[in-house]
Scaffold this motif. Structure first.
Motif, mmCIF file in Angstrom:
data_model
loop_
_atom_site.group_PDB
_atom_site.id
_atom_site.type_symbol
_atom_site.label_atom_id
_atom_site.label_comp_id
_atom_site.label_asym_id
_atom_site.label_seq_id
_atom_site.Cartn_x
_atom_site.Cartn_y
_atom_site.Cartn_z
ATOM 1 N N SER A 19 75.659 85.789 -51.750
ATOM 2 C CA SER A 19 74.647 84.730 -51.677
ATOM 3 C C SER A 19 74.916 83.782 -50.506
ATOM 4 C CB SER A 19 74.615 83.939 -52.992
ATOM 5 O OG SER A 19 74.174 84.749 -54.045
ATOM 6 N N GLU A 20 76.180 83.463 -50.299
ATOM 7 C CA GLU A 20 76.529 82.593 -49.176
ATOM 8 C C GLU A 20 76.227 83.283 -47.840
ATOM 9 O OE1 GLU A 20 80.611 81.140 -49.586
ATOM 10 O OE2 GLU A 20 80.534 81.882 -51.650
ATOM 11 N N VAL A 21 76.598 84.561 -47.750
ATOM 12 C CA VAL A 21 76.389 85.317 -46.507
ATOM 13 C C VAL A 21 74.925 85.256 -46.088
ATOM 14 C CG1 VAL A 21 76.405 87.626 -45.492
ATOM 15 C CG2 VAL A 21 78.341 86.857 -46.870
ATOM 16 N N ILE A 22 74.036 85.404 -47.068
ATOM 17 C CA ILE A 22 72.604 85.512 -46.759
ATOM 18 C C ILE A 22 71.940 84.142 -46.689
ATOM 19 C CG2 ILE A 22 70.403 86.429 -47.597
ATOM 20 C CD1 ILE A 22 71.995 88.722 -48.850
ATOM 21 N N LEU A 23 72.267 83.266 -47.612
ATOM 22 C CA LEU A 23 71.517 82.015 -47.731
ATOM 23 C C LEU A 23 72.129 80.865 -46.950
ATOM 24 C CD1 LEU A 23 70.734 82.237 -51.565
ATOM 25 C CD2 LEU A 23 69.308 82.953 -49.634
ATOM 26 N N ASN A 24 73.406 81.016 -46.526
ATOM 27 C CA ASN A 24 74.025 79.911 -45.797
ATOM 28 C C ASN A 24 73.501 79.770 -44.357
ATOM 29 O OD1 ASN A 24 75.775 77.666 -45.722
ATOM 30 N ND2 ASN A 24 77.295 78.920 -44.641
ATOM 31 N N PRO A 25 73.349 80.766 -43.517
ATOM 32 C CA PRO A 25 73.978 82.091 -43.578
ATOM 33 C C PRO A 25 75.256 82.114 -42.746
ATOM 34 C CG PRO A 25 72.272 82.125 -41.931
ATOM 35 C CD PRO A 25 72.321 80.714 -42.462
ATOM 36 N N TRP A 26 76.047 83.197 -42.913
ATOM 37 C CA TRP A 26 77.234 83.368 -42.088
ATOM 38 C C TRP A 26 76.833 83.933 -40.727
ATOM 39 C CZ3 TRP A 26 81.570 85.713 -45.715
ATOM 40 C CH2 TRP A 26 81.884 84.763 -46.695
ATOM 41 N N LEU A 27 77.688 83.707 -39.728
ATOM 42 C CA LEU A 27 77.314 84.057 -38.350
ATOM 43 C C LEU A 27 77.118 85.562 -38.146
ATOM 44 C CD1 LEU A 27 79.573 81.615 -36.326
ATOM 45 C CD2 LEU A 27 77.077 81.599 -36.483
ATOM 46 N N GLY A 28 78.090 86.361 -38.566
ATOM 47 C CA GLY A 28 77.936 87.804 -38.405
ATOM 48 C C GLY A 28 77.661 88.214 -36.971
ATOM 49 N N ARG A 29 76.488 88.830 -36.750
ATOM 50 C CA ARG A 29 76.117 89.314 -35.412
ATOM 51 C C ARG A 29 75.870 88.176 -34.422
ATOM 52 N NH1 ARG A 29 74.534 92.977 -39.050
ATOM 53 N NH2 ARG A 29 74.756 95.195 -38.523
ATOM 54 N N ASN A 30 75.733 86.977 -34.911
ATOM 55 C CA ASN A 30 75.500 85.842 -34.022
ATOM 56 C C ASN A 30 76.787 85.177 -33.564
ATOM 57 O OD1 ASN A 30 72.625 85.976 -34.068
ATOM 58 N ND2 ASN A 30 72.661 85.129 -36.150
ATOM 59 N N ALA A 31 77.912 85.642 -34.075
ATOM 60 C CA ALA A 31 79.200 85.099 -33.616
ATOM 61 C C ALA A 31 79.503 85.623 -32.219
ATOM 62 C CB ALA A 31 80.313 85.494 -34.585
ATOM 63 N N ILE A 32 80.077 84.783 -31.374
ATOM 64 C CA ILE A 32 80.345 85.182 -29.994
ATOM 65 C C ILE A 32 81.320 86.355 -29.919
ATOM 66 C CG2 ILE A 32 82.244 83.547 -29.676
ATOM 67 C CD1 ILE A 32 81.198 83.102 -26.813
ATOM 68 N N GLU A 33 82.238 86.455 -30.897
ATOM 69 C CA GLU A 33 83.233 87.527 -30.876
ATOM 70 C C GLU A 33 82.666 88.886 -31.284
ATOM 71 O OE1 GLU A 33 84.440 84.969 -34.542
ATOM 72 O OE2 GLU A 33 83.317 84.729 -32.665
ATOM 73 N N LEU A 73 88.698 83.457 -43.283
ATOM 74 C CA LEU A 73 88.995 84.885 -43.223
ATOM 75 C C LEU A 73 87.846 85.754 -43.742
ATOM 76 C CD1 LEU A 73 92.753 84.944 -44.322
ATOM 77 C CD2 LEU A 73 91.759 84.791 -42.026
ATOM 78 N N GLU A 74 87.144 85.289 -44.798
ATOM 79 C CA GLU A 74 86.036 86.082 -45.306
ATOM 80 C C GLU A 74 84.902 86.159 -44.287
ATOM 81 O OE1 GLU A 74 87.743 84.038 -47.142
ATOM 82 O OE2 GLU A 74 88.543 85.365 -48.700
ATOM 83 N N GLN A 75 84.662 85.050 -43.587
ATOM 84 C CA GLN A 75 83.611 85.066 -42.570
ATOM 85 C C GLN A 75 84.005 85.966 -41.400
ATOM 86 O OE1 GLN A 75 81.504 81.529 -41.545
ATOM 87 N NE2 GLN A 75 82.094 80.450 -43.420
ATOM 88 N N ARG A 76 85.288 85.987 -41.052
ATOM 89 C CA ARG A 76 85.749 86.918 -40.020
ATOM 90 C C ARG A 76 85.561 88.370 -40.493
ATOM 91 N NH1 ARG A 76 90.863 85.103 -36.307
ATOM 92 N NH2 ARG A 76 89.838 83.277 -35.368
ATOM 93 N N ALA A 77 85.819 88.589 -41.779
ATOM 94 C CA ALA A 77 85.636 89.934 -42.323
ATOM 95 C C ALA A 77 84.186 90.381 -42.166
ATOM 96 C CB ALA A 77 86.047 89.959 -43.793
ATOM 97 N N PHE A 78 83.252 89.477 -42.382
ATOM 98 C CA PHE A 78 81.837 89.819 -42.249
ATOM 99 C C PHE A 78 81.479 90.152 -40.803
ATOM 100 C CE2 PHE A 78 77.313 88.340 -41.837
ATOM 101 C CZ PHE A 78 76.750 89.414 -42.519
ATOM 102 N N VAL A 79 82.037 89.428 -39.850
ATOM 103 C CA VAL A 79 81.775 89.724 -38.439
ATOM 104 C C VAL A 79 82.283 91.120 -38.090
ATOM 105 C CG1 VAL A 79 82.155 89.034 -36.053
ATOM 106 C CG2 VAL A 79 81.896 87.280 -37.821
ATOM 107 N N VAL A 80 83.474 91.460 -38.574
ATOM 108 C CA VAL A 80 84.031 92.787 -38.304
ATOM 109 C C VAL A 80 83.164 93.868 -38.948
ATOM 110 C CG1 VAL A 80 86.006 94.308 -38.724
ATOM 111 C CG2 VAL A 80 86.378 91.950 -37.961
ATOM 112 N N MET A 81 82.678 93.627 -40.150
ATOM 113 C CA MET A 81 81.806 94.605 -40.803
ATOM 114 C C MET A 81 80.537 94.839 -39.985
ATOM 115 S SD MET A 81 82.119 93.619 -44.840
ATOM 116 C CE MET A 81 81.221 95.049 -45.415
ATOM 117 N N CYS A 82 80.000 93.763 -39.441
ATOM 118 C CA CYS A 82 78.810 93.909 -38.598
ATOM 119 C C CYS A 82 79.127 94.720 -37.346
ATOM 120 C CB CYS A 82 78.271 92.533 -38.216
ATOM 121 S SG CYS A 82 77.554 91.602 -39.591
#
Length: 492
Positions: A19-33, A73-82
């Motif tokens: 829910s946080e990933v989608i509704l917050n949302p987390w950066l994912g593909r929008n993170a510079i890294e 760390l969880e948000q970094r995990a999401f970026v790596v998954m993307c």
């Protein structure tokens, strides 16, 4: 760590944060890294995820610019998954990246991912999490940019090319990827479908009731397996002569001898350069279940050259209601009059998901398996097959009944092409006739086709009583010409 296994491990870490990933949302593909991580995955010299990514996940200082803080760390995990998901784009079956002059060579990591999927049917597996597979559908019909259209808190919707399929305990899933040198089909052939009821008359199937452990059981099988096997071979040959690429037959019309007869017929045919696929209905297995002594209700899937791709055994035995037995003139066991009778088979525990070049992902759900949510319905939702084949034994495949309703429930979510096929025997019995030719054709629905991708289109198939035996129906899958499905306006 191999990339497929890492994706599953990270999935288990962030699933509770969906829910946080989608509704917050987390950066994912929008993170510079994200770009740097993707480049590392594509250019690394090894087959495992490079150490720089492992360090990034551990919260260490990265050798590239980052937007996500070291303690998130969880948000970094999401970026790596993307980033892993994006790397999987290059090897996803629906993306034609190997066009001469345009394609880039795969790096070692992507090559290893592709090889793992060919060998094991999946990119990776982690116990208590599940299998990482190519996200369905696998053909060009698949929906792109799903995350832009997704509703609710669904982690699967955040990835375009990878997904995790959880183990359906106590059952298991076998993932099978057929390489191109074993199977190939033109797009034209994939649009041409043929079905045949095989069991056409009242006495083509024999129903035997019995009693065991205080309840009634019902066995159904071909009355004359050799004769029905010859009819199957003739029907399939006729459909292949018409150029079909997909043949689908009903439940409990087959046998071990019928499959052998069909294979012999197929191997004698000249090669056309393309390989049709035959879902040869189902029949009782040659070997019984070791623990129960009962036979399985087993569907065999063949290539047009007679090679067995896989066999799917029925998970859920059917319980036939006394009213239906009386209606179809099926005698009950004398010890259990007016009581339901359970299908006299062993219950299987393994489901197969098969990925075929050009045709896409297919699964087979035999009759009651098509109706049940667990584990078969959930498996369809999580794997999103291009094709679902449902061989059934029913009184008639009418619009508005359970088979059609289930097409709607599954097809609207998976966008699959669904092919439900039935023999004519129970319809003929219900009408009090001996032969199909004596029965009004509109009372004998032998097929329902449903296209969830093309605006939920539906087509009901009936036999042509003016044609010679064996009955066959040829369909050019152009669902734009089918009626828009609106079950609310159709009779039950």
């Amino acid at each position: 760590m191999p990339p497929g296994e890492l994706f599953a491990v990270l999935w288990s870490r962030i699933e509770r944060h969906t829910s946080e990933v989608i509704l917050n949302p987390w950066l994912g593909r929008n993170a510079i890294e994200y770009v740097a991580l993707g480049a590392l995955l594509r250019t690394t010299a090894g087959v495992d995820v490079p150490i720089e990514i492992e360090d990034y996940l551990a919260g260490k200082t990265a050798p590239f610019a980052t937007d996500v803080a070291k303690d998130h760390l969880e948000q970094r995990a999401f970026v790596v998954m993307c980033a892993l998901d994006d790397a999987a784009m290059d090897i996803h079956p629906s993306v034609k990246t190997r066009i001469a002059g345009l394609s880039a060579a795969l790096g070692p990591l992507q090559t290893a991912m592709k090889a793992a999927r060919t060998a094991d049917g999946r990119y990776g597996y982690v116990a208590n999490v599940g299998s990482v597979i190519a996200k369905g559908q696998l053909t060009s019909r698949r929906v792109q940019n799903e995350s832009d259209e997704a509703n609710g808190a669904n982690l699967d919707s955040q990835f375009e090319y990878l997904t995790v399929v959880a183990d359906p305990t106590p059952h298991s899933v076998r993932f099978l990827v057929v390489p191109p040198y074993q199977f190939g089909m033109s797009d034209t052939m994939a649009q041409k479908l043929g079905i045949a009821p095989i069991a056409e008359d009242a006495d083509d199937l024999t129903f035997t009731a019995s009693s065991r452990s205080g309840r009634g059981y019902l066995d159904a099988r071909p009355t004359n397996p050799d004769a029905l096997g010859q009819r199957m071979a003739e029907a399939v040959a006729h459909l292949l002569d018409r150029g079909v690429g997909v043949v689908a037959l009903p439940e409990l019309v087959s046998s071990g001898s019928a499959i052998a007869t069909l294979q012999k017929r197929l191997r004698s045919r000249p090669s056309s350069g393309h390989t049709p696929i035959l879902v040869c209905g189902s029949g009782l297995s040659t070997d019984p279940c070791p623990s129960t002594g009962r036979f399985f209700n087993e569907a065999t899937v063949l290539t047009g050259r007679g090679k067995v791709l896989f066999k799917q055994q029925k998970i859920h035995p059917f319980n036939m209601a006394p009213r239906r037995m009386e209606q179809c003139r099926v005698a009950s066991d004398p010890l259990h009059p007016g009581k339901p009778h359970m299908e006299d088979i062993a219950a299987a525990t393994v489901l197969t998901v098969c990925d075929l070049p050009d045709l896409g992902r297919i699964i087979v759900m035999i009759c009651e398996d098509f109706e049940q949510a667990q584990p078969t319905g959930v498996l369809a939702f999580s794997t999103r097959p291009d094709w679902i084949f449902a061989p059934v034994l029913d009184v008639s495949l009418d619009l508005g009944r359970w088979g059609h309703q289930r097409c709607i429930e599954i097809g609207r979510r998976t966008l699959s092409r669904i092919v439900v096929t039935s023999s004519a025997t129970l319809s003929v019995r219900r009408e009090g006739k001996k032969e199909l030719v004596e029965t009004p054709a509109d009372k004998v629905g032998i097929g329902i086709l449903y296209d969830g991708h093309a605006g939920r289109r539906v087509k009901r198939l009936i036999p042509d009583l003016t044609s010679a035996r064996p009955q066959t129906v040829y369909v050019d899958w152009d669902s734009s010409n089918w009626p828009q499905d609106d079950v609310g306006q159709r009779p039950a």
